[in-house]
Scaffold this motif. Structure first.
Motif, PDB file in Angstrom:
ATOM      1  N   UNK A 106     -12.126 -20.791 100.564  1.00 23.13           N
ATOM      2  CA  UNK A 106     -12.780 -22.043 100.971  1.00 23.13           C
ATOM      3  C   UNK A 106     -11.734 -23.026 101.482  1.00 23.13           C
ATOM      4  N   UNK A 107     -10.695 -23.271 100.669  1.00 21.69           N
ATOM      5  CA  UNK A 107      -9.636 -24.198 101.076  1.00 21.69           C
ATOM      6  C   UNK A 107      -8.902 -23.654 102.300  1.00 21.69           C
ATOM      7  N   UNK A 108      -8.658 -22.349 102.317  1.00 23.38           N
ATOM      8  CA  UNK A 108      -7.869 -21.744 103.394  1.00 23.38           C
ATOM      9  C   UNK A 108      -8.553 -21.882 104.755  1.00 23.38           C
ATOM     10  N   UNK A 109      -9.834 -21.533 104.851  1.00 25.20           N
ATOM     11  CA  UNK A 109     -10.489 -21.584 106.164  1.00 25.20           C
ATOM     12  C   UNK A 109     -10.848 -23.007 106.587  1.00 25.20           C
ATOM     13  N   UNK A 110     -11.017 -23.914 105.611  1.00 29.42           N
ATOM     14  CA  UNK A 110     -11.228 -25.323 105.979  1.00 29.42           C
ATOM     15  C   UNK A 110      -9.940 -25.885 106.573  1.00 29.42           C
TER      16      UNK A 110
END
Ligand code: PMV
Length: 321
Positions: A106-110
């Motif tokens: 979640x954090x990575x692709x955001x």
């Protein structure tokens, strides 16, 4: 050479996303609600340059194969929108300890959606960024807006985006993530979403979602912890019922996971504002009022099977660094 750095927080779903109505576009079968986690973030730098291919480094280790392909797929979307053809160098770090089983997609692709679109010269709206992040990982759409966030099902690609329903300062909650050692190999969420429809319980879970979203949204807006506690435990149990009854079945819980459920319910019955929720893994997110985080962390550390506890408050929006 165009370079940009962005940071995004992870999030924990209160009403879970499980299953897609369109796997390629990552259009979910149901809407979801989450809270951003300020202690747990990914920081990513994207540089478009003259290299022959895209490259990816996560926590100082070069990544190739499936991991790189997934990043290139998002970069292709950005190159298409910006009408450029340069390859990119992507370097990413997580501030949370590796190997704890905390889902980082979640954090990575955001962070990747924000950094790559900026590096390509695009200025996307919050909705545009959420839509782009969604294509990398569904839950990443919810790490773009601030605080407490709802990801709307929408009718198609355009309106299937996440919006903030309350800012971080609205309600001082904490997430005490109890790390339960899990040595077995897990099925990733992309594969898991594709199995959701094989459970006879999935249709019932999806059909009931509007009710759960309404209860959860109103519990957040009214800061009603008891109502929040009951609906998030119920929703997490429903998602895991679907997982356990899919074909092949997915059993993410360990003995330690179930031990925490019992402990949390006992603590709540004796007056502590705590509630559990679990994603596609064995770790238990124990949500509590922030003033109870210290005591909750201490109690969790004493339970069998808990190897560590990470504590996060409510986080803000993804941002440029
Ligand atoms: O975004 P994905 O594909 O990693 O799926 C996330 C699925 C859950 O974490 C289990 C639930 C959710 O809504 O975050």
């Amino acid at each position: 050479m165009h370079s940009a750095t962005a940071q995004a927080f992870s999030n924990i779903a209160f009403i879970k996303y499980w299953g897609n109505r369109d796997n390629a576009l990552r259009l979910p079968s149901n809407g979801s609600i989450s809270m951003n986690l300020d202690g747990l973030f990914t920081r990513t730098t994207v540089t478009f340059n003259l290299s022959q291919r895209d490259s990816l480094v996560i926590n100082e280790r070069a990544v190739t194969g499936k991991g790189l392909e997934r990043v290139s797929t998002m970069l292709d979307l950005v190159r298409g929108m910006a009408n450029i053809s340069e390859c990119a160098e992507v370097t990413s770090t997580n501030n949370f300890p590796a190997g704890t089983g905390i889902a980082s997609s979640a954090a990575a692709f955001a962070a990747l959606a924000l950094a790559s679109s900026n590096a390509a010269g695009l200025t996307l709206s919050e909705a545009g960024l959420s839509r782009l992040a969604r294509r990398g990982s569904g839950s990443a759409s919810r790490s773009i807006p601030s605080g407490f966030v709802e990801w709307k099902m929408g009718t198609g690609d355009d309106d299937c985006v996440a919006v903030s329903i309350a800012p971080p300062e609205h309600w001082n909650l904490a997430d005490c993530v109890a790390i339960v050692s899990a040595s077995h190999k897990k099925t990733g969420s992309t594969e898991g979403h594709a199995l959701a429809g094989t459970s006879p319980l999935q249709n019932a879970r999806v059909a009931d979602t509007a009710r759960r979203l309404d209860i959860c949204r109103s519990a957040i807006l009214k800061k009603d912890f008891e109502a929040l506690a009951n609906i998030i435990e119920h929703d997490s149990d429903m998602m895991h019922s679907v997982m356990m009854t899919s074909n092949p079945p997915l059993m993410y819980w360990q003995a330690g996971t179930v031990g925490i459920f019992h402990a949390v319910r006992e603590w709540r019955a004796s007056g502590s504002p705590v509630a559990y929720t679990v994603d596609a893994g064995a770790n238990v997110h124990v949500i509590c009022l922030a003033e109870h985080a210290k005591e909750t962390e201490k109690r969790l550390r004493e339970l069998p099977g808990v190897s560590d506890v990470l504590v996060a408050r409510v986080g803000g929006a993804a941002r440029m660094v």
